[in-house]
Enzyme design. Structure first.
Site, short mmCIF file in Angstrom:
data_model
loop_
_atom_site.label_atom_id
_atom_site.label_comp_id
_atom_site.label_asym_id
_atom_site.label_seq_id
_atom_site.Cartn_x
_atom_site.Cartn_y
_atom_site.Cartn_z
N ARG A 1 -36.44 -30.38 29.66
CA ARG A 1 -37.23 -31.50 29.12
C ARG A 1 -36.39 -32.27 28.11
O ARG A 1 -35.82 -31.69 27.18
CB ARG A 1 -38.50 -30.95 28.47
N PHE B 1 -51.90 -28.90 27.66
CA PHE B 1 -51.20 -28.02 26.73
C PHE B 1 -52.09 -26.82 26.44
O PHE B 1 -53.28 -26.98 26.15
CB PHE B 1 -50.85 -28.76 25.44
N ASP C 1 -56.15 -36.16 23.57
CA ASP C 1 -55.06 -35.54 22.81
C ASP C 1 -53.85 -36.48 22.91
O ASP C 1 -53.35 -36.74 24.01
CB ASP C 1 -54.73 -34.17 23.40
N TYR D 1 -45.56 -34.45 13.82
CA TYR D 1 -44.20 -33.90 13.71
C TYR D 1 -43.33 -34.23 14.92
O TYR D 1 -42.14 -33.91 14.92
CB TYR D 1 -44.22 -32.39 13.47
N LYS D 2 -43.86 -34.90 15.92
CA LYS D 2 -43.05 -35.28 17.08
C LYS D 2 -42.48 -36.68 16.85
O LYS D 2 -41.60 -36.87 16.02
CB LYS D 2 -43.89 -35.20 18.36
#
Length: 416
Positions: free
Chosen positions: A375, A129, A201, A226-227
């Site tokens: 996605r 990322f 990560d 938050y995912k």
């Protein structure tokens, strides 16, 4: 799963089906983007109201003590810990992934330098990322001591890239774009056998796939809430430091919340003991309080049950796309092997952005990632098998009718 009735039957046998009611879901929307932003827990609105109307309005500054605000980063960390194989007092919920990564990468580089000053390479993947790479690049510029970032294009090449020059290997467990999942145990062992430190990560892992940080003997980790953890937009991230390292690390952002005695107001910084030293400034209490509403749902299940459903959902989605949309130029990007797959599925299409916008317009919400990737995230706590069926049928219709060619679907938004 060959018919919609089959999907409904699978939902009827799903041990996690009862947890769907723990979330506030929008009717007539199939939400397949929990890998980017989870949906609100049903308890979140009441929790926010309590924080604002009672703890803040009535308690005012007294709530730092009376409502437990001051202890919240550690308390949430302890509640999150079982989901990632951590122990009590090993996690703090605080800041963002970018800030936490800066703190831990800086501290890890100093630890590696103290052990062996010749180690000046950070190893990562080019497909990592971007914020992770940006933080590493910025830190290298600040240190100005001959550090470099070594990027690998194929995950299979990582073992050869980690050598006697490596200080830290900074690896994302599940790739944000492809959904590829590393063997954390095997790669951590390779990193440490080479004399380097392992920094993971967990942004696309925590709450989606089983993680055992202590079991694999990892060194450091960051992740977000938050995912899959459903903490809310921009909710604080987390930092994990193995207990064996905590008191030996120098935290570069030496803010007052990480001080051994913050309210002594001593002009000289003295780091606190344990994981608390990785805090920095005053915490965003309203946002942080909502994280607990998401974490509490996980208390009603376990990561093995979540993983079984995740694999079943993604298997079904891949099979249906290939069976019902096979005449279209779709290329599976995500690994088929269970041991290498996270909880989202990525599919490439020459006009991926337009196709995704057409899907969103019809109430099937996924997201788009460059280049050309559709996605789809599957959150087992609330995603149903019938959602998988209906999403694929909508995709088939969008492709068969070429609805994605409508001009409005080509307009690029700021967030994709």
């Amino acid at each position: 799963m060959k018919t919609r009735a089959d999907a409904i039957a699978l939902d009827g046998d799903d041990p996690l089906a009862r947890l769907r009611d723990r979330f506030t879901l929008t009717p007539d929307v199939i939400y397949l983007d929990g890998n980017s932003l989870g949906v609100p827990p049903a308890a979140a609105a009441a929790r926010a109201q309590a924080v604002i109307a009672q703890e803040w309005t009535e308690g005012l500054i007294r709530s730092w003590n009376a409502a437990g605000w001051f202890a919240l980063p550690r308390r949430l960390g302890d509640k999150l810990a079982p989901l990632v194989g951590a122990a009590k007092d090993e996690i703090v919920v605080t800041d963002t992934i970018s800030v936490n990564l800066f703190k831990l990468l800086s501290a890890a580089l100093k630890m590696a330098h103290d052990r062996d000053p010749s180690r000046r390479v950070i190893v990562s993947e080019r497909a990592n990322f971007p914020t992770d790479l940006y933080i590493a690049q910025g830190l290298i510029e600040q240190l100005d001591r001959g550090y470099s970032l070594r990027l690998v294009d194929d995950p299979a090449d990582l073992p050869d890239a980690i050598d006697e020059d490596t200080a830290v290997a900074m690896i994302t467990h599940v790739n944000y774009r492809t959904g590829y999942m590393h063997d954390m145990a095997a790669l951590t062992q390779i990193i440490q056998r080479a004399g380097a430190l392992a920094l993971w990560d967990l942004a696309h892992s925590a709450g989606a796939v089983p993680v055992d940080l202590n079991g694999v003997h990892a060194d450091f980790a960051v992740g977000c809430t938050y995912k899959y953890l459903n903490g809310g937009p921009g909710s604080p991230a987390f930092a994990w430091v193995a207990k064996r390292h905590q008191d030996a690390l120098a935290q570069p952002l030496s803010g007052w919340w990480g001080h051994a005695a913050p309210f002594e107001m001593n002009p000289v910084y003295a780091p606190g003991q344990g994981i608390g030293r990785f805090l920095c400034g005053t915490q965003p209490i309203v946002s942080m309080s909502l994280v607990e509403a998401g974490l509490d749902v996980f208390l009603e299940t376990d990561m093995q049950t979540i993983r079984r459903k995740s694999l079943a959902l993604t298997d079904a989605f891949i099979a249906l796309v290939e069976a019902r949309c096979g005449g279209h130029p779709l290329t599976l990007v995500t690994p088929r092997a269970h041991t290498q797959r996270g909880s989202h599925v990525s599919i490439e299409h020459p006009h991926g952005y337009e196709v995704m916008q057409a899907l969103i317009a019809r109430g099937v919400i996924g997201d788009y990632r460059e280049p050309r990737v559709l996605r789809f995230g599957f959150t087992p706590l609330y995603t149903r098998f019938v959602d998988v069926w209906d999403a694929v049928e909508t995709l088939r219709d969008v492709l068969d009718t070429e609805a994605w060619r409508a001009p409005e679907f080509a307009a690029r938004h700021s967030v994709t």
